[in-house]
Design a protein around this motif. Structure first.
Motif, short mmCIF file in Angstrom:
data_model
loop_
_atom_site.label_atom_id
_atom_site.label_comp_id
_atom_site.label_asym_id
_atom_site.label_seq_id
_atom_site.Cartn_x
_atom_site.Cartn_y
_atom_site.Cartn_z
N ASP A 112 38.80 35.17 27.17
CA ASP A 112 37.39 34.95 27.47
C ASP A 112 37.07 35.66 28.78
OD1 ASP A 112 34.81 34.07 27.88
OD2 ASP A 112 35.35 31.96 28.18
N SER A 113 36.39 36.79 28.70
CA SER A 113 36.11 37.57 29.91
C SER A 113 35.15 36.85 30.84
CB SER A 113 35.55 38.95 29.54
OG SER A 113 34.31 38.81 28.88
N LYS A 114 34.38 35.90 30.33
CA LYS A 114 33.42 35.16 31.15
C LYS A 114 34.03 33.93 31.82
CE LYS A 114 29.69 37.45 29.62
NZ LYS A 114 29.21 38.54 30.40
N ALA A 115 35.28 33.62 31.51
CA ALA A 115 35.94 32.43 32.08
C ALA A 115 36.04 32.57 33.59
CB ALA A 115 37.33 32.28 31.48
N LYS A 116 35.89 31.46 34.29
CA LYS A 116 36.09 31.45 35.73
C LYS A 116 37.59 31.39 35.99
CE LYS A 116 31.80 29.18 36.96
NZ LYS A 116 31.19 27.99 37.58
N VAL A 117 38.07 32.37 36.78
CA VAL A 117 39.50 32.49 37.05
C VAL A 117 39.73 32.38 38.55
CG1 VAL A 117 41.48 34.02 36.89
CG2 VAL A 117 39.85 33.92 35.02
N LEU A 118 40.60 31.48 38.95
CA LEU A 118 40.98 31.32 40.35
C LEU A 118 42.35 31.94 40.54
CD1 LEU A 118 40.38 30.07 43.16
CD2 LEU A 118 41.60 28.04 42.37
N ILE A 119 42.43 32.99 41.34
CA ILE A 119 43.68 33.68 41.62
C ILE A 119 44.31 33.06 42.86
CG2 ILE A 119 44.77 35.89 42.15
CD1 ILE A 119 43.46 35.87 39.41
N VAL A 120 45.54 32.64 42.75
CA VAL A 120 46.28 32.08 43.89
C VAL A 120 47.44 33.03 44.17
CG1 VAL A 120 47.59 30.12 44.76
CG2 VAL A 120 45.68 29.74 43.18
N SER A 121 47.45 33.57 45.38
CA SER A 121 48.50 34.50 45.79
C SER A 121 48.57 34.50 47.31
CB SER A 121 48.19 35.90 45.24
OG SER A 121 49.29 36.76 45.47
N THR A 122 49.47 35.29 47.84
CA THR A 122 49.59 35.39 49.29
C THR A 122 48.39 36.11 49.87
OG1 THR A 122 50.88 37.39 48.99
CG2 THR A 122 52.11 35.35 49.32
N ASN A 123 48.09 35.84 51.14
CA ASN A 123 46.89 36.40 51.75
C ASN A 123 46.90 37.93 51.80
OD1 ASN A 123 48.85 36.52 53.73
ND2 ASN A 123 47.63 35.50 55.30
N TYR A 128 37.74 34.47 41.33
CA TYR A 128 37.70 33.82 42.64
C TYR A 128 39.12 33.83 43.20
CZ TYR A 128 33.27 32.30 40.75
OH TYR A 128 32.03 32.29 40.18
N SER A 129 39.25 33.66 44.51
CA SER A 129 40.58 33.74 45.10
C SER A 129 40.85 32.57 46.03
CB SER A 129 40.74 35.05 45.87
OG SER A 129 39.82 35.11 46.94
N TYR A 130 42.12 32.23 46.12
CA TYR A 130 42.60 31.23 47.08
C TYR A 130 43.89 31.78 47.68
CZ TYR A 130 43.78 26.85 49.26
OH TYR A 130 44.08 25.90 50.18
N PRO A 131 43.79 32.37 48.89
CA PRO A 131 44.98 32.98 49.49
C PRO A 131 45.89 31.94 50.17
CG PRO A 131 43.08 33.34 50.89
CD PRO A 131 42.58 32.63 49.66
N ALA A 132 47.18 32.14 49.99
CA ALA A 132 48.17 31.33 50.69
C ALA A 132 48.56 32.05 51.98
CB ALA A 132 49.40 31.14 49.82
N LYS A 133 48.83 31.30 53.01
CA LYS A 133 49.20 31.89 54.30
C LYS A 133 50.59 32.50 54.25
CE LYS A 133 46.38 28.80 57.06
NZ LYS A 133 46.35 27.78 58.11
N SER A 134 50.74 33.58 55.00
CA SER A 134 52.05 34.22 55.16
C SER A 134 52.52 34.03 56.59
CB SER A 134 51.95 35.72 54.87
OG SER A 134 51.59 35.94 53.54
N ASP A 135 53.81 34.19 56.79
CA ASP A 135 54.38 34.11 58.12
C ASP A 135 53.83 35.25 58.97
OD1 ASP A 135 55.93 33.81 60.38
OD2 ASP A 135 57.84 33.95 59.33
N MET A 136 53.27 34.94 60.10
CA MET A 136 52.62 35.94 60.96
C MET A 136 53.60 37.00 61.47
SD MET A 136 49.48 35.31 60.79
CE MET A 136 48.80 36.31 62.07
N ILE A 137 54.87 36.67 61.55
CA ILE A 137 55.86 37.63 62.06
C ILE A 137 56.08 38.76 61.06
CG2 ILE A 137 58.29 37.91 62.68
CD1 ILE A 137 58.14 35.06 63.86
#
Length: 97
Positions: free
Chosen positions: A36-47, A66-75
């Motif tokens: 379904d190309s019209k489906a709302k999709v939330l992508i979860v991945s690293t920032n 839509y996106s939801y980024p996960a935090k990465s180690d700043m180093i």
């Protein structure tokens, strides 16, 4: 931990949630399942990877991404950002985005 499951439960009623590490394969498989190309999709991945993952989702056929980024180690983030910039450039050249 219970709050996390509650949030995912509420979101799953509104969105298809796709967690990606290598966006191309997971998104192609998800599109074949959802169909379904019209489906709302939330992508979860690293920032550092979320931008390319959303571009690949749109290229795969999803329209409401839509996106939801996960935090990465700043180093190690600068290293990952450089690698991701190279990956985005490569995907644009090869026509994957």
């Amino acid at each position: 931990m219970e709050n996390v499951f509650l949030i995912v439960g509420l979101l799953s009623a509104l969105y298809y949630i796709i967690c990606v590490s290598y966006a191309g394969l997971e998104l192609a498989n998800s599109y074949e399942i959802i169909k379904d190309s019209k489906a709302k999709v939330l992508i979860v991945s690293t920032n550092f990877h979320i931008f390319r993952a959303c571009l690949i989702a749109k290229k795969t056929g999803f329209e409401n991404v839509y996106s939801y980024p996960a935090k990465s180690d700043m180093i190690i983030l600068p290293n990952f950002m450089l690698r991701e910039a190279i990956g985005i450039t490569k995907d644009f050249i090869l026509g994957n985005l």
